[in-house]
Design an enzyme around this catalytic site. Structure first.
Site, short mmCIF file in Angstrom:
data_model
loop_
_atom_site.label_atom_id
_atom_site.label_comp_id
_atom_site.label_asym_id
_atom_site.label_seq_id
_atom_site.Cartn_x
_atom_site.Cartn_y
_atom_site.Cartn_z
NE ARG A 1 4.32 -7.90 10.84
CZ ARG A 1 3.75 -7.11 9.92
NH1 ARG A 1 2.68 -7.51 9.27
NH2 ARG A 1 4.23 -5.92 9.68
CD GLU B 1 -2.69 1.28 2.50
OE1 GLU B 1 -2.66 0.39 3.36
OE2 GLU B 1 -3.38 2.31 2.60
CE LYS C 1 3.14 0.22 4.70
NZ LYS C 1 2.52 -0.08 3.41
P1 ATP Z 1 2.90 -1.98 7.76
O1 ATP Z 1 2.23 -2.59 8.94
O2 ATP Z 1 4.33 -1.66 7.95
O3 ATP Z 1 2.12 -0.84 7.17
P2 ATP Z 1 1.66 -3.61 5.89
O4 ATP Z 1 1.58 -5.08 5.96
O5 ATP Z 1 0.44 -2.85 6.21
O6 ATP Z 1 2.91 -3.15 6.70
P3 ATP Z 1 1.63 -3.42 3.07
O7 ATP Z 1 2.05 -2.29 2.22
O8 ATP Z 1 0.21 -3.77 3.13
O9 ATP Z 1 2.18 -3.09 4.50
O10 ATP Z 1 2.51 -4.71 2.79
C1 ATP Z 1 2.82 -5.21 1.52
C2 ATP Z 1 3.24 -6.64 1.68
O11 ATP Z 1 4.37 -6.74 2.54
C3 ATP Z 1 2.12 -7.45 2.31
O12 ATP Z 1 1.99 -8.65 1.57
C4 ATP Z 1 2.61 -7.72 3.70
O13 ATP Z 1 2.13 -8.94 4.18
C5 ATP Z 1 4.12 -7.72 3.52
N1 ATP Z 1 4.80 -7.38 4.77
C6 ATP Z 1 4.64 -6.25 5.49
N2 ATP Z 1 5.38 -6.31 6.62
C7 ATP Z 1 6.02 -7.51 6.60
C8 ATP Z 1 6.94 -8.17 7.50
N3 ATP Z 1 7.34 -7.61 8.64
N4 ATP Z 1 7.39 -9.40 7.15
C9 ATP Z 1 7.01 -9.96 5.99
N5 ATP Z 1 6.16 -9.40 5.11
C10 ATP Z 1 5.66 -8.19 5.40
MG MG Z 2 -1.29 -3.11 5.26
#
Ligand code: ATP
Ligand code: MG
Length: 604
Positions: A305, A62, A315
């Site tokens: 994760r 995102e 983020k």
């Molecule tokens: P954040 O909580 O930092 O905003 P998010 O999961 O909301 O992370 P996205 O932009 O939705 O961020 O993530 C894109 C992809 O990266 C998703 O498939 C998510 O599962 C993966 N991802 C995010 N954080 C991790 C992590 N710590 N380990 C592995 N994969 C991750």
């Molecule tokens: Mg997300």
């Protein structure tokens, strides 16, 4: 020529995702994929099938912040699996939430994925089979289709417009022990719902005035199936679609559709989405029945994760660090963002090796930051050009220099290999003169136990130069060291026949005052003090001493340093020219960032 350690590791360790993919390739699961009904409704996204023999994965960030180390794991996982099985991986911007998304983040994400070595591939286009296209997609390009999918569900009696307040909806959803109770709007006819949904779209209802909900099962033990919201009203300008829409699809509705339209085979995500999987399947099963998406549809698989000690991977929290000015922007070298890690001197190879070693499992846990540093050292040691730098300089005066070398201003040319194991990388040249900069910590008035560097009466080698014998030192009134004195031992220059005549236990790094380049060197400590930060207030967890700036001297070869190549500063670790300050830090001094020391210091 130079292999990274990753290349030398025999077979890739297997993991459950590889088993799933191999099974599906074996069974030809997606080779029979076809549309259940008339694809006409699906619009241009469904005019045909992409190459059915290919694995198709995606990395769907995102664009609401910069990518961090956790995302790197997902990037590496999806792109490397696709590569391994001859498939394709899409970089898809999951931009369904207009409020927090910005072009700056889209650009930064694209740059980070490209920097990792991925996301630029051209292959068969799922929207236009037979044509080649770049595999970058935007979820917002599917808003029209998503809207049609919603109208289809309404027509099929599978969705309704609920005009309860958010609070009423929360209460009527029930909880773990109590089934939900139907909304008074749940029994509306498809015609009424369609008219009301169009009112939502046409701006006839206020923000929050209604939501479109799926009609599934209010008694389901999985709360996500108790009529989840599909669309909400939100008057916000979207970075891609502008003010075209005042209703936006919910992530849980949009994501499966994005996967299906792009003909993804395996939709890999992190464990927190496990409870969403039944809805993912429900939605795509219903849309496949209606001929809107192909069948078999993509399947979701979850892995744990990545969590890394002493850093935060969220983020939202990283944005807070930037907004509250605890760091100097998203690419501050202390940030666990890919932009920050890059500026700090981390390389894609090191990050990929770290991700691979951290394993792909269903069980969460924390990975030690030291493993990231270890991966950096292992990948850089075989390739990093060497250089000498003095980080905490004090002057060493060779008092008999003029006498032996034909004048106090005389300079003696020295050289050293760029890399000790790669003669093909050439050599560095620098001068030795009467005055050289040495590390303050390389001198002691009285020999501590096990110390073999400079103290009165001891001989050491100035690495790649001559042997000198320490004769004393000068201190100021406060006791601070101002200068060290020594005498050169004749005929001991490295590389000459006399070099081995005298054995010394100490070998110290130095740069000559005559040709040293003044530089600013930035040393970093962990940004967060707790092992597992993120539990409390960020302010309380931040390490106030995470940045130390040294006014250093570096060897003359570094005056032409290039931003992308990390160096090994002998004895000090791995450093890279700062990409922002670079060679022009106002005062003309190059700025170097330390990525990691020579050995693990995180355990201390
Ligand atoms: P954040 O909580 O930092 O905003 P998010 O999961 O909301 O992370 P996205 O932009 O939705 O961020 O993530 C894109 C992809 O990266 C998703 O498939 C998510 O599962 C993966 N991802 C995010 N954080 C991790 C992590 N710590 N380990 C592995 N994969 C991750
Ligand atoms: Mg997300």
């Amino acid at each position: 020529m130079m292999n990274s350690p990753a290349d030398k590791e025999p077979a890739k360790p297997s993991n459950f995702l590889r088993h799933v993919i191999e099974h599906d390739l074996d069974q030809g699961t997606y080779a029979t994929r076809k549309w259940g009904g008339s694809p006409g409704d699906a619009g241009h996204h469904a005019q045909g099938m992409a190459d059915p023999a290919r694995v198709r994965l995606r990395f769907p960030p995102e664009p609401n912040g910069y990518l961090h180390l956790g995302h790197a794991k997902s990037i590496w996982l999806n792109f490397s699996l696709a590569e391994q099985y001859g498939g394709v991986c899409h970089l898809r911007f999951d931009d369904t939430n207009p409020e927090k998304e910005e072009q700056e983040y889209v650009d930064a994400i694209r740059e980070a994925v490209h920097w990792m070595g991925y996301g630029t591939s051209i292959a068969d286009d799922p929207a236009h089979p037979g044509q080649q296209a770049s595999h970058q997609f935007f979820a917002s390009d599917y808003f029209d289709f998503m809207y049609r999918a919603a109208e289809y569900l309404i027509g099929a009696g599978l969705a309704y417009v609920d005009e309860q307040s958010a609070e009423e909806m929360r209460i009527s959803r029930g909880d773990f022990n109590t089934p939900g109770t139907p909304s008074p709007f749940r029994a509306r006819t498809p015609e009424e719902n369609l008219a009301r949904f169009r009112d939502m779209r046409d701006g006839k209802l206020p923000d929050g005035g209604a939501v479109l909900r799926a009609k599934i099962d209010l008694a389901s033990p999985n709360i996500n199936l108790r009529d989840p919201a599909l669309y909400r009203i939100r008057r916000a300008t979207h970075h891609n679609t502008g003010d075209k829409w005042c209703i936006y699809p919910m992530y849980t509705f949009a994501h499966p559709i994005e996967d299906a339209l792009e003909q993804i085979t395996h939709s890999i995500c992190t464990l927190e989405f496990e409870d969403q999987r039944p809805f993912y399947d429900w939605l795509l099963d219903r849309l496949a029945e209606g001929g809107l998406v192909a069948s078999p549809h993509p399947r979701q698989y979850e892995f744990a994760r990545l969590n890394v000690n002493h850093i935060v991977t969220s983020k939202r929290k990283l944005r807070q660090l930037v907004e509250d000015k605890h760091v100097d922007g998203w690419d501050d070298p202390r940030m666990p963002t890919l932009a920050g890690l890059r500026r700090r001197g981390y390389t894609p190879d090191a990050i990929k090796l770290f991700c691979e070693r951290s394993g792909v499992t269903k069980a969460g846990g924390w990975t030690d930051y030291a493993a990231l540093e270890a991966a950096l050292r292992e990948t850089l040691d075989p390739i990093a050009p060497r250089a000498m730098a003095v980080l905490d300089p004090v002057k060493l005066v060779i008092t008999n220099w003029g006498e032996l070398m034909g004048g106090d201003d005389a300079l003696d040319a020295c050289s050293a290999p760029v890399h000790p194991h790669h003669p093909d990388m050439g050599s560095r040249r620098f001068k030795l003169g009467r005055e050289v900069w040495i590390e303050r910590t390389d001198y002691e008035d009285v020999q501590p136990k096990g110390f073999f560097r400079l103290f009165p009466g001891n001989k050491v080698r100035l690495k790649y130069g001559h042997v000198v014998e320490c004769t004393g030192a000068t201190r100021d009134a406060s006791g601070a060291l101002v200068e060290v004195q020594a005498r050169l031992v004749p005929d001991t220059k490295s590389g000459t026949p006399g070099a081995d005549a005298i054995k010394v236990k100490g070998n110290i790094t130095w740069v000559a005052a005559a040709d040293a380049v003044a530089a600013e060197v930035r040393l970093y400590e962990r940004l967060f003090t707790p092992d597992q930060p993120g539990a409390g207030e960020l302010e309380d967890e931040i390490n106030p001493d995470s940045l130390q700036i040294c006014q250093a001297y570096v060897e003359p070869s570094l005056a032409q340093a290039n931003g992308d190549v990390p160096f090994q500063f002998e004895r000090h670790g791995y450093f890279v020219l700062d990409a922002k300050a670079g060679n022009g830090n106002g005062n003309g001094r190059p700025v170097f960032n330390r990525a990691a020391g020579m050995r693990d210091s995180w355990g201390k």
